[in-house]
Each structure stands twice: as C-alpha cells, then as structure tokens.
Design a protein around this motif. Structure first.
Motif, short mmCIF file in Angstrom:
data_model
loop_
_atom_site.label_atom_id
_atom_site.label_comp_id
_atom_site.label_asym_id
_atom_site.label_seq_id
_atom_site.Cartn_x
_atom_site.Cartn_y
_atom_site.Cartn_z
N ASN A 146 -18.89 0.76 -25.01
CA ASN A 146 -18.55 0.49 -23.62
C ASN A 146 -18.45 1.78 -22.80
O ASN A 146 -18.85 1.82 -21.63
N VAL A 147 -17.91 2.83 -23.41
CA VAL A 147 -17.85 4.12 -22.72
C VAL A 147 -19.25 4.61 -22.41
O VAL A 147 -19.53 5.15 -21.32
N GLY A 188 -15.36 6.27 -19.14
CA GLY A 188 -16.77 6.48 -18.84
C GLY A 188 -16.96 7.29 -17.57
O GLY A 188 -17.84 8.17 -17.51
N GLN A 200 -10.24 -3.54 -22.18
CA GLN A 200 -11.54 -2.89 -22.24
C GLN A 200 -12.07 -2.53 -20.87
O GLN A 200 -12.65 -1.46 -20.67
N SER A 225 -10.48 1.46 -25.31
CA SER A 225 -11.92 1.29 -25.17
C SER A 225 -12.63 1.43 -26.53
O SER A 225 -11.99 1.44 -27.59
N ASN A 226 -13.95 1.49 -26.50
CA ASN A 226 -14.76 1.80 -27.67
C ASN A 226 -15.99 2.56 -27.23
O ASN A 226 -16.32 2.64 -26.04
N SER A 230 -12.44 1.40 -20.33
CA SER A 230 -13.85 1.81 -20.35
C SER A 230 -14.27 2.40 -19.02
O SER A 230 -15.02 3.39 -18.98
N ILE A 261 -19.10 -5.73 -19.57
CA ILE A 261 -18.23 -5.34 -20.68
C ILE A 261 -17.19 -6.43 -20.94
O ILE A 261 -16.87 -6.73 -22.10
#
Length: 310
Positions: A181-182, A121, A113, A177-178, A117, A226
């Motif tokens: 978090n992004v 991001g 993650q 990622s998800n 992320s 995160i």
C-alpha cells in the motif's frame, strides 16, 4: 507568355493520409480496438464458465435438508428453500454476532490502512531526508518475507501485551500500513506536480497542512482502492482470528461458517445448505463493494498518476 503553374504530384493511394506526420516529424498512430460479435460471444462463454461455482453455491444454499442428506445436488437450483437464509441465524451458533464481529474487524482495518498508507506514502514521495531511498527499499523488501516466518514472533509479542482474545492483534497492525500500500501511494504522489506543494509552502502550510488540504482530496482514488483491498482480505480472513481469538462471541463470520460443519451429528453429513448460505453472506458484500468502488479502481492510474487531478 503563358506561365506554367507548379503542379504537385498526388499521394499514392489518393485522399489525405490519416497518418500524416505532425509538426516535429513524429508520426502518431492511434489504434482503436473494435469489438466484434465473436468478442462478445467469447466474453459471455468465459463469464458463464467462471460463474458456475457461484451458481452451484446458490443451488446448494436453496436445497432442502433431504437433498443434503441424499447428496443429490444439482448445478442449477431445482428447489428454492428460502427459509435457509433465516434458519442459519436460528441455530445454536450466534451467526448475527459473527457478522457484526467481521464488520468491526474489517472496518477497523480499512481505517487503519487508509490513514497510515496515505501518510507514509506521501512522506516517501515528498519529504527530503538522508537515507530515504534506502529506507524505502527496506520497506519494499519486507514484501519478500513469508507470513509464516513472522507468525510466531507476532503471537509472542501480542501475548506479552495481553492482546490475545481481543480484536487488537487484528486491527492495530493495520495502522502501520504495509509495503504494498505504501508503494501504491508513493507511486501515485510522485506523479503529481510538485509545484502544488511549493505553492502551499509559500502560503505558509506545513507538511500535515499540505497533505490534508491539497494532497488528500487527490489521493481518494488510490486510498479507496487500498480500502477495498483491505476490506476484501480482512472480511474473509480465517487464519488471523483462528490464532488470536478464543471466545465464540468474538469469532468473525469466516470462522462461523467453519463451525457450522462441526455441528453435524456423528455419521451424518454437515448441513451443506447452511454452510453455503454462510458462504454467500461472505461473498455478496464483497461483490457489492467492488461494484460500488470499481470506478476508483480504474481511476487509480499509478503509471500516469494523473487520476487525482482529472
């Protein structure tokens, strides 16, 4: 002839006005919250009420087998059977192995993650590409999809890949990622000055060079936050391991605690003291992680985005 000196009428109320308008005509009033004894008393009472379940769990964990059999539990511990914390590892269930499995799954998920992320991001915040905003809206929209809808398709996919009864279905998806978090990383990066990227481009750095040498050191607060969120979720995850893992030797601690309740003899209550020992083993690491990482949670100021450059 004597001249009359001009006089200035004093302000009503006397003394200097603390709310005097600065240059520009905009008044600025700073309100400071002052704690009172009533405030501390309220916080102590609320903390005591919220701590009752944890105190009750510790009381049960320190109970003897006779207390468990008679169901004579008390909120505050009257017995101190410290041997229960070693006894839980001496049974038929490999609790030590369960603990190691939880570490493998949780730490692997945290690494995935944090790496994915940060990159995704940062890309949404800085890269210029056609359709970027639409794609970001699609990513955010995935937060509205219930987990139960994707559970069966994911299981079929991982089954066809031969990943069932391995750690891969629990760890590999975290390297993509998800949406939440992004969103955190994008909001954080979008508040950082873009002149940093432009200066780095003039010096000849590319996308990954800018991210690794300039942005990554400033992203540590949000990335560690995160990591804490991911560790908290995966350390106590019950449903994922229950679906994908079959061998007892690969079960995490969350499933191991549940297995303790199934080892009871028919007609007798489960060993609740050992169950609570396992629950405490699940809880204490998360308390320690939050205590050590709370500074980064406070620094993760996504509204101002200036925490990384303080």
């Amino acid at each position: 002839m004597a001249t009359l000196a001009p006089t200035v009428a004093p302000r009503q109320g006397g003394g200097a006005d603390k709310d005097e308008e600065p240059e520009g005509g905009t008044s600025r009033v700073l309100g400071v919250f002052k704690a009172t004894p009533f405030t501390y008393a309220t916080l102590i009472i609320v903390s005591a009420v919220l701590s009752v379940p944890l105190v009750f769990a510790v009381s049960i964990a320190l109970s003897t087998d006779h207390t468990v059999t008679t169901n004579a539990f008390t909120i505050f511990p009257h017995e101190f059977e410290w041997r229960n914390f070693t006894k839980v590892f001496e049974g038929d269930l490999p609790m030590g192995r369960f603990l190691v499995n939880s570490l493998i799954i949780a730490l692997g998920s945290v690494i995935g993650q944090m790496v994915s992320s940060g990159l995704v991001g940062y890309a949404f915040a800085r890269l210029r590409a056609p359709g970027k905003n639409v794609m970001f809206l699609v990513v955010i929209a995935t937060m509205m999809i219930p987990t139960q809808i994707t559970m069966i398709p994911q299981f079929i996919l991982f089954k066809d890949l031969g990943w069932v009864n391995t750690y891969l279905p629990l760890i590999v998806p975290n390297f993509f990622s998800n949406a939440f978090n992004v969103f955190l990383v994008r909001q954080f990066v979008s508040r950082l000055p873009s002149e940093l990227d432009e200066a780095a481009m003039v010096d000849g750095l590319g996308f990954f060079g800018i991210y690794r040498r300039i942005m990554l050191p400033m992203l540590w607060p949000v990335l560690i936050a995160i990591g804490i969120f991911t560790l908290t979720y995966n350390w106590g995850d019950f449903m994922g391991p229950l679906i994908y893992l079959n061998d007892d030797s690969k079960m995490p601690l969350a499933l191991g605690v549940q297995y303790i309740t199934t080892t009871a003899v028919a007609g007798q209550p489960p060993p609740w003291n050992l169950v609570m020992v396992g629950s405490i083993l699940l809880t204490l690491p998360m308390i320690a992680v939050y205590y050590l990482g709370q500074r980064y949670l406070y620094e993760m100021d996504i509204s101002g985005g200036s925490a990384g450059v303080k």
